[in-house]
Design a protein around this motif. Structure first.
Motif, short mmCIF file in Angstrom:
data_model
loop_
_atom_site.label_atom_id
_atom_site.label_comp_id
_atom_site.label_asym_id
_atom_site.label_seq_id
_atom_site.Cartn_x
_atom_site.Cartn_y
_atom_site.Cartn_z
N PHE A 159 89.28 23.89 44.53
CA PHE A 159 90.40 23.23 43.87
C PHE A 159 91.25 22.39 44.84
CE2 PHE A 159 94.85 23.35 42.34
CZ PHE A 159 94.69 22.57 41.21
N ASN B 208 100.84 9.91 41.03
CA ASN B 208 101.90 10.92 40.94
C ASN B 208 101.68 11.95 39.83
OD1 ASN B 208 103.42 9.84 43.11
ND2 ASN B 208 104.24 8.26 41.76
N CYS B 209 100.48 12.04 39.31
CA CYS B 209 100.18 13.02 38.25
C CYS B 209 99.02 13.93 38.64
CB CYS B 209 99.85 12.30 36.93
SG CYS B 209 101.19 11.30 36.29
N PRO B 210 99.21 14.76 39.68
CA PRO B 210 98.12 15.67 40.08
C PRO B 210 97.72 16.63 38.95
CG PRO B 210 100.17 16.25 41.19
CD PRO B 210 100.39 14.92 40.53
N LEU B 211 98.63 16.80 37.98
CA LEU B 211 98.31 17.66 36.83
C LEU B 211 97.01 17.23 36.16
CD1 LEU B 211 99.01 19.81 34.66
CD2 LEU B 211 100.45 18.11 33.55
N ALA C 53 105.06 10.83 24.32
CA ALA C 53 106.03 11.01 25.41
C ALA C 53 105.31 11.26 26.74
CB ALA C 53 106.97 12.18 25.10
N GLY C 54 104.20 11.98 26.68
CA GLY C 54 103.42 12.26 27.88
C GLY C 54 102.81 10.99 28.44
N GLY D 158 105.55 9.03 29.96
CA GLY D 158 105.91 9.68 31.22
C GLY D 158 104.93 9.32 32.32
N ARG E 78 105.57 5.94 33.51
CA ARG E 78 106.78 5.89 34.35
C ARG E 78 106.52 6.43 35.75
NH1 ARG E 78 109.88 8.38 30.03
NH2 ARG E 78 110.60 6.71 28.69
N CYS E 79 105.49 7.26 35.91
CA CYS E 79 105.19 7.82 37.23
C CYS E 79 104.52 6.79 38.15
CB CYS E 79 104.29 9.05 37.10
SG CYS E 79 105.17 10.52 36.54
N PHE F 52 116.12 6.99 35.40
CA PHE F 52 114.86 7.71 35.54
C PHE F 52 114.64 8.28 36.95
CE2 PHE F 52 110.24 7.64 36.43
CZ PHE F 52 109.88 8.67 35.58
N ASN G 200 105.16 20.71 41.10
CA ASN G 200 104.14 19.68 41.33
C ASN G 200 103.71 18.94 40.07
OD1 ASN G 200 103.96 20.19 44.14
ND2 ASN G 200 102.64 21.95 43.74
N CYS G 201 104.49 19.01 39.03
CA CYS G 201 104.17 18.31 37.78
C CYS G 201 105.31 17.39 37.34
CB CYS G 201 103.86 19.31 36.66
SG CYS G 201 102.42 20.34 36.99
N PRO G 202 105.62 16.37 38.14
CA PRO G 202 106.71 15.46 37.75
C PRO G 202 106.44 14.78 36.41
CG PRO G 202 105.45 14.54 39.60
CD PRO G 202 105.00 15.96 39.41
N LEU G 203 105.17 14.77 36.00
CA LEU G 203 104.83 14.19 34.69
C LEU G 203 105.65 14.82 33.57
CD1 LEU G 203 103.03 12.49 32.79
CD2 LEU G 203 101.31 14.30 32.91
N VAL G 204 105.93 16.11 33.69
CA VAL G 204 106.66 16.79 32.62
C VAL G 204 108.10 16.26 32.53
CG1 VAL G 204 107.37 19.02 31.68
CG2 VAL G 204 105.23 18.85 32.95
N ALA H 234 109.08 13.46 33.68
CA ALA H 234 108.98 12.05 33.31
C ALA H 234 108.84 11.89 31.80
CB ALA H 234 107.79 11.40 34.01
N ALA H 235 108.14 12.82 31.18
CA ALA H 235 107.94 12.75 29.73
C ALA H 235 109.23 13.08 28.98
CB ALA H 235 106.81 13.69 29.31
N TRP I 126 112.32 12.82 29.93
CA TRP I 126 113.43 11.90 30.17
C TRP I 126 113.70 11.07 28.90
CZ3 TRP I 126 113.67 6.38 30.78
CH2 TRP I 126 114.88 5.90 31.29
N CYS J 91 98.73 24.13 39.65
CA CYS J 91 99.62 23.32 40.50
C CYS J 91 100.70 24.16 41.16
CB CYS J 91 100.26 22.20 39.68
SG CYS J 91 99.12 20.84 39.33
#
Lengths: 172, 172
Positions: free
Chosen positions: A11, A24-27, A58-59, A62, A65-66, B11, B24-28, B30-31, B33, B66
């Protein structure tokens, strides 16, 4: 690098290499690691696209936006990821005249004000004239349409990054 | 910090402050916001939980992966985020005997081998004995059950981080 090598990755190694294919989205990479082993790199891309498509609206917004926005890219090249820098250079965006820069900045600001997320374009595939033209045209679109286009550009960027990562590393 | 201040955040500022509430999930962040303005901090937490619940199963597992795992936390405290370090200290995990450490490491490895993602527990709420006991018990669960429990622990961690961020900053 062979796909068999990717398939064997633990991993952490996988995230280290592929964590930024969606910026910026390692998820996203963390989620698709479960899909290993894959048949080929196209299958990995398909997994990523499937995950992205399943995100709520929204995801998706998001995720857009990243990404670093075009104006930010021009203003602060030093803060970009290596991937973004390479892509920018390939698009001729590191060599704009002051007038081109101000035109892009102004269109880009209008775009962000209208849609609430940055203008995303796969810069390696679009030289600077095409970017300027694309910005002006896409400003006229509806928000839903721009979410769709932005997401499809993100997928193209992802594919270019995947292939670059794999081709640059001839062996682990 | 007042919720009215959060609601006014641009933002980048929002991500800088809240980008790691799901590690480690800035996507969340970001969504969610897009959901500003919110009525209060509970509403922001609700938005985050809704986003997390909508993730596919692979997405939830990706999110769990993550997070830093317990063994990694013990071995390399220096690489943890400030949030994680504080949480660890509060749980008494910075002060384990060698025997406790080796017990946790061994249970934790079995957990990861069985489920394919790290053991997640809201460490601030669980002192070290509870963590050791929890690890041993949860090892017996089914994978789907552990995804559910892990996700609910992530939500608790998120809430503690949200409240800490907001309370520590009396004003912007």
């Amino acid at each position: 690098m062979l796909i068999t090598e990717v398939n064997k990755m633990r991993f952490k190694e996988f995230i280290r290499l592929f964590g930024n294919v969606i910026e910026n989205c390692p998820l996203v990479a963390a989620a698709v690691w479960s899909d290993l082993p894959v048949r080929n790199l196209e299958s990995l891309q398909t997994s990523i696209e499937k995950f992205v498509d399943q995100l709520s609206s929204a995801g998706k917004v998001g995720m857009l936006r990243c990404l670093p926005d075009l104006a930010g890219r021009l203003a602060a090249a030093g803060q970009m990821s290596d991937d973004s820098k390479l892509e920018q250079k390939a698009a001729g965006l590191d060599d704009l005249t002051p007038s081109e820069k101000s035109q892009i900045n102004s269109l880009n600001k209008r775009y962000k004000d209208k849609f609430g997320f940055p203008f995303v374009i796969c810069a390696r595939e679009n030289k600077k004239d095409a970017i300027l033209k694309g910005l002006a045209q896409r400003l006229n679109n509806e928000k839903d349409q721009e979410i769709r286009i932005g997401v499809s550009e993100v997928k193209k960027i992802c594919w270019l990054r995947l292939t670059r990562i794999v081709s640059q590393r001839s062996s682990l």
